[in-house]
Design an enzyme around this catalytic site. Structure first.
Site, PDB file in Angstrom:
ATOM      1  N   LYS A  90       0.860  -1.063  -0.118  1.00 27.05           N
ATOM      2  CA  LYS A  90       0.066   0.041   0.009  1.00 27.05           C
ATOM      3  C   LYS A  90       0.867   1.250  -0.005  1.00 27.05           C
ATOM      4  O   LYS A  90       1.654   1.251   1.015  1.00 27.05           O
ATOM      5  CB  LYS A  90      -0.934   0.065   1.115  1.00 27.05           C
ATOM      6  CG  LYS A  90      -1.907   1.309   1.286  1.00 27.05           C
ATOM      7  CD  LYS A  90      -3.077   0.855   0.872  1.00 27.05           C
ATOM      8  CE  LYS A  90      -4.022   2.112   0.153  1.00 27.05           C
ATOM      9  NZ  LYS A  90      -3.199   2.893  -1.086  1.00 27.05           N
ATOM     10  N   LYS A 126       5.505   1.740  -3.235  1.00 20.79           N
ATOM     11  CA  LYS A 126       5.156   3.275  -3.821  1.00 20.79           C
ATOM     12  C   LYS A 126       5.665   2.955  -5.413  1.00 20.79           C
ATOM     13  O   LYS A 126       6.312   2.180  -5.758  1.00 20.79           O
ATOM     14  CB  LYS A 126       6.310   4.132  -3.090  1.00 20.79           C
ATOM     15  CG  LYS A 126       6.191   5.327  -3.119  1.00 20.79           C
ATOM     16  CD  LYS A 126       5.312   6.062  -2.055  1.00 20.79           C
ATOM     17  CE  LYS A 126       4.582   7.381  -2.250  1.00 20.79           C
ATOM     18  NZ  LYS A 126       4.084   7.657  -1.187  1.00 20.79           N
ATOM     19  N   GLY A 165      -2.586   8.324  -4.344  1.00 26.65           N
ATOM     20  CA  GLY A 165      -2.096   9.538  -4.666  1.00 26.65           C
ATOM     21  C   GLY A 165      -0.785  10.136  -4.045  1.00 26.65           C
ATOM     22  O   GLY A 165      -0.545   9.183  -2.834  1.00 26.65           O
ATOM     23  N   ASP A 166      -0.264  10.875  -4.464  1.00 30.78           N
ATOM     24  CA  ASP A 166       1.206  11.356  -3.806  1.00 30.78           C
ATOM     25  C   ASP A 166       1.514  12.667  -4.554  1.00 30.78           C
ATOM     26  O   ASP A 166       0.503  13.190  -5.317  1.00 30.78           O
ATOM     27  CB  ASP A 166       2.288  10.446  -3.720  1.00 30.78           C
ATOM     28  CG  ASP A 166       3.620  10.920  -2.833  1.00 30.78           C
ATOM     29  OD1 ASP A 166       3.277  10.875  -1.600  1.00 30.78           O
ATOM     30  OD2 ASP A 166       4.485  11.549  -3.354  1.00 30.78           O
TER      31      ASP A 166
END
Ligand code: NDP
Ligand code: 2IT
Length: 445
Positions: A90, A126, A165-166
């Site tokens: 995650k 990630k 998102g990031d």
């Protein structure tokens, strides 16, 4: 560091050349674990650390797409599936020109411990791309997202890996990514991505969660000194998703927020940031902080400057890694800072963190202070699994409980290990222990 930890670190340097951010993130965790491995020799016996610093899987792929001028563009896509000891991988996706494998690995590594701290059965991962969304049309963003997902879809899934998102990836991008996943897989698999729109599987309060959570964490730290957010002079860096909702929560709790920034410079608004105008400029118009200043009498744009030069009592770095160095930390300490809570991932350099420790500044590291975002993503997954959407206040109050729990966990563990008030140590040890024990139980895999 003890000899065996040093060996793990040396191996990381040898095996991952040219990835300074990854080295930095690993070093910070290993430095906290000396005291733990002394109490728990079984972690060394089972090579827990050598296994943990090696991602379970690293995926890199070509992302070809056609721009509005009909030209073919090529970017590189990444997904690093770091640890599945506690649950499906995650973590967010970052679209920014500075993205490379080392950046994604540092973020994925931090995510393992952050997700563990939430207590919510999620592993760490990630991904992202060196694609630069600035100045791109909606059509270009959509075609890029579709091409990105055309490779990514085979590696993700509700029980496998759940991106979100990031930097550079918000609700619009998640929408395009979800649409392409649905088309390729022929499944309406809501739980494959989080940060979705609320009408089609998203959670209320996910947009607000990271910034809100960071301020709740800061408030809890202040409470240990008999203070609160109310009446504090706050500087915020960044002006994206995390920064905006950090401003919102700080103001709601009665603080005065003086700054926001982007890569062109910062806004100084002594009257207090106008949240409605900030949201209009950044969320609706996708503009720059300069556009805010143009429409806000009394606000000033400091081009190329750093917000850390503005005297304040609370600092919330919410932009990007290594945006706050020793010089900045010294300026903050001189200016009277009492608490720093990291909304961004690893925004403070190691010598800035050291400066805060020496000055006795309350310091909440990102993996604890910004965990409210991913925790609320896990709440979104829960709502998807039960097909039962929750109200804003239901989610927001769960978030508050989770942040308080993370704060108290870090504080307690720091105290148990004889370093009261050391949230870096507390977060690293509390995050690590759960993952390490799961790895011991699951055998050598
Ligand atoms: P956004 O894309 O919404 O905003 C990013 C902001 O940071 C923008 O103001 C951007 O300015 C600035 N910024 C980004 N890169 C740089 C850079 N290299 N130099 C200077 N300024 C920069 O991202 P988010 O708000 O989502 O993310 C901000 C931070 O929070 C990141 O570190 C992210 O990893 C972290 N985070 C995000 C979570 C989330 O839920 N979104 C959860 C936990 C942590 P400009 O537009 O000029 O580039
Ligand atoms: O850094 C982070 O924790 C995020 N970008 C959010 C990840 C998520 O899965 O919600």
């Amino acid at each position: 560091m003890d000899e065996e930890l040093q060996e793990v670190y040396d191996q990381v340097l040898r095996r991952n050349p040219g990835e300074p951010e990854f080295h930095q993130a690993v070093r910070e965790v290993l430095e906290s674990l000396d005291v733990v491995v002394r109490r728990h020799p079984e972690y060394h016996d089972q090579a827990i650390l050598s296994r943990l610093v090696e991602p379970e899987r690293q995926i890199m792929f070509r992302v070809p797409w056609v721009d509005d001028g009909g030209r073919v563009q090529v970017n590189r896509g990444y997904r690093v599936q770091f640890s599945s000891a506690l649950g499906p991988y995650k973590g967010g996706l970052r679209f920014h020109p500075s993205v490379n494998l080392g950046i994604i690995k540092f973020l994925g590594f931090e995510q393992i411990f952050k997700n563990s701290l939430t207590g919510m059965s999620i592993g760490g991962g990630k991904g992202g791309s060196d694609f630069d969304p600035h100045g791109r049309s909606d059509g270009e963003i959509m075609r890029f997202c579709q091409s990105f997902m055309t490779e990514l879809y085979r590696h993700v899934g509700e029980y496998t890996d759940v991106p979100a998102g990031d930097i550079g990836v918000g609700g619009r991008e998640i929408g395009y990514l979800f649409g392409q996943y649905k088309r390729l897989s022929n499944r309406y698999e809501s739980g494959v991505l989080t940060g979705k729109g609320v009408t089609w599987g998203g959670s209320l309060a996910r947009t607000e969660a990271t910034g809100y959570g960071t301020v709740i964490f800061a408030d809890r730290m202040l409470a240990t000194k008999g203070q609160a957010m109310e009446g504090q002079r706050v500087v915020v860096s960044g002006s994206g998703n995390v920064a905006i909702y950090a401003v919102a929560k700080a103001q709601e709790l009665g603080a005065q927020v003086l700054t926001v920034s982007d890569s062109s410079g910062y806004v100084l608004d002594e009257a207090g940031i106008d949240l409605a105008l900030l949201r209009q400029v950044k969320e609706v118009e996708r503009g720059r902080v300069a556009d805010y200043v143009e429409r806000r009498p009394g606000a000033r744009l400091v081009r190329g400057g750093r917000v850390w030069d503005v005297p304040c009592t609370v600092a919330l770095p919410c932009a990007t890694q290594n945006e706050l160095d020793r010089r900045d930390a010294e300026a903050l300490v001189r200016g009277g800072v009492v608490a720093v809570a990291e909304g961004a991932n690893m925004p403070s350099t190691p010598d800035a963190v050291e400066t805060f420790a020496e000055a006795g500044t309350l310091f909440g590291p990102g993996k604890a202070a910004n965990a409210g975002g991913v925790a609320t993503s896990a709440l979104e997954m829960q709502q998807n699994a039960s097909r039962d959407p929750w109200s804003f206040s239901q989610v927001a109050s769960r978030l508050e409980v989770i942040m308080e729990h993370i704060h108290d966990q870090c504080a307690q563990v720091a105290e148990d290990y004889g370093r009261p008030g050391d949230y870096v140590l507390g977060a690293n040890i509390a995050g690590f222990t759960k993952v390490a024990d799961a790895m011991l139980a699951q055998g050598v895999v």
